[in-house]
Design a protein around this motif. Structure first.
Motif, PDB file in Angstrom:
ATOM      1  N   LEU A  19      -5.927  -4.513  13.211  1.00  0.00           N
ATOM      2  CA  LEU A  19      -7.045  -5.277  12.454  1.00  0.00           C
ATOM      3  C   LEU A  19      -7.789  -4.764  11.580  1.00  0.00           C
ATOM      4  N   ALA A  20      -8.574  -3.927  12.321  1.00  0.00           N
ATOM      5  CA  ALA A  20     -10.144  -3.777  12.341  1.00  0.00           C
ATOM      6  C   ALA A  20      -9.686  -2.727  10.841  1.00  0.00           C
ATOM      7  N   LEU A  21      -8.539  -2.301   9.976  1.00  0.00           N
ATOM      8  CA  LEU A  21      -7.999  -1.587   9.018  1.00  0.00           C
ATOM      9  C   LEU A  21      -8.439  -2.706   8.130  1.00  0.00           C
ATOM     10  N   VAL A  22      -7.544  -3.992   8.445  1.00  0.00           N
ATOM     11  CA  VAL A  22      -7.639  -5.728   7.663  1.00  0.00           C
ATOM     12  C   VAL A  22      -9.181  -5.867   7.395  1.00  0.00           C
ATOM     13  N   ARG A  23      -9.899  -5.631   8.264  1.00  0.00           N
ATOM     14  CA  ARG A  23     -11.400  -5.990   8.711  1.00  0.00           C
ATOM     15  C   ARG A  23     -12.096  -5.196   6.851  1.00  0.00           C
ATOM     16  N   ILE A  24     -11.779  -4.396   7.200  1.00  0.00           N
ATOM     17  CA  ILE A  24     -12.901  -3.272   6.707  1.00  0.00           C
ATOM     18  C   ILE A  24     -12.032  -3.339   5.622  1.00  0.00           C
ATOM     19  N   CYS A  25     -11.379  -3.542   5.203  1.00  0.00           N
ATOM     20  CA  CYS A  25     -10.366  -3.625   3.413  1.00  0.00           C
ATOM     21  C   CYS A  25     -11.107  -4.713   2.979  1.00  0.00           C
ATOM     22  N   ILE A  26     -10.691  -5.743   4.018  1.00  0.00           N
ATOM     23  CA  ILE A  26     -11.417  -7.422   3.034  1.00  0.00           C
ATOM     24  C   ILE A  26     -12.894  -7.094   2.767  1.00  0.00           C
ATOM     25  N   ALA A  27     -13.480  -6.467   4.277  1.00  0.00           N
ATOM     26  CA  ALA A  27     -15.324  -6.452   3.665  1.00  0.00           C
ATOM     27  C   ALA A  27     -15.972  -5.349   2.312  1.00  0.00           C
TER      28      ALA A  27
END
Length: 248
Positions: free
Chosen positions: A8-16
């Motif tokens: 989920l941290a990676l998902v948040r970073i990719c979305i950012a």
């Protein structure tokens, strides 16, 4: 294999990255970002909390979002931020309120180079990277001086050497195109440099040729670069200070 929290941290970073990539492209092209972009990504940020709410440190996340919002408001009110810059930092604070450095490049230690307050780390990195614009101004002024010898400061002969040096760092002679604000004023028929801050949303861009202008920095581009630095390196200010302390 990464666990669910890391995923989920990676998902948040990719979305950012996606948000800043789209916003930076808009900012470069027209110096305007549609507010619907922030609404859309803000909604995505809200949805993400349903998936990792229990894994988050709510105290740190709340503090981070609060500080990010406060910084956005203060920078907007002082004219240092445009509306898009302020909204970008607020939405980013919601998307990725904390970051633990788990994706740092190999060989870079998170110790001493990161803190959990992502919005402040991003803002600090973007501010440091934005200083590259000073180099761009100096190059433009050097090129102008090479083409027009002894005329770089024509009409500004009464200004001090210190103010001329500051002008070379902060601005350049306008060619009539681009996004820039007038950096001079007329005082009783005498031209003088004007280094005062001008609210980006209320000040028209200058189209005259030959006058001194201060470029309207597309800060969202630096925020995108600051995000990349944050994810893979950490806090640039801390890293630079640590390196300087090591040299001493």
């Amino acid at each position: 294999m990464m666990d669910g929290t890391a995923d989920l941290a990676l998902v948040r970073i990719c979305i950012a990255f996606g948000m800043f990539g789209i916003a930076a492209a808009m900012d470069m092209r027209q110096r305007y970002v549609d507010d619907r972009l922030w609404v859309a990504f803000g909604a995505v940020a809200a949805v993400l909390y349903f998936f990792d709410f229990r894994q988050m440190d709510i105290t740190i996340a709340t503090l981070s979002m609060g500080l990010g919002g406060a910084a956005s408001y203060l920078l907007y009110r002082t004219g240092l931020f445009g509306g898009a810059d302020a909204l970008a930092l607020v939405v980013f604070a919601a998307l990725l309120p904390t970051y633990d450095g788990r994706f740092f490049l190999e060989g870079i230690s998170a110790k001493g180079q990161a803190h959990p307050l992502s919005p402040l780390m991003l803002l600090s990195n973007a501010a440091i990277l934005s200083f590259t614009h000073l180099v761009v101004n100096m190059v433009k002024n050097a090129q102008y001086g090479a083409r027009h010898r002894s005329s770089l400061f024509a009409g500004m002969e009464g200004e001090t050497t210190t103010r001329k040096a500051l002008a070379v760092l902060l601005g350049h002679r306008s060619n009539g195109s681009g996004f820039a604000f007038l950096m001079e004023k007329n005082c009783g028929g005498v031209r003088k440099f004007d280094f005062s801050l001008k609210p980006a949303e209320d000040t028209p861009f200058e189209s005259q040729v030959g006058v001194w202008v201060m470029p309207g920095i597309p800060f969202l581009v630096y925020m995108l670069a600051g995000l990349a630095a944050m994810v893979f390196i950490g806090d640039l200010a801390i890293a630079l200070l640590s390196s300087f302390a090591g040299i001493l």
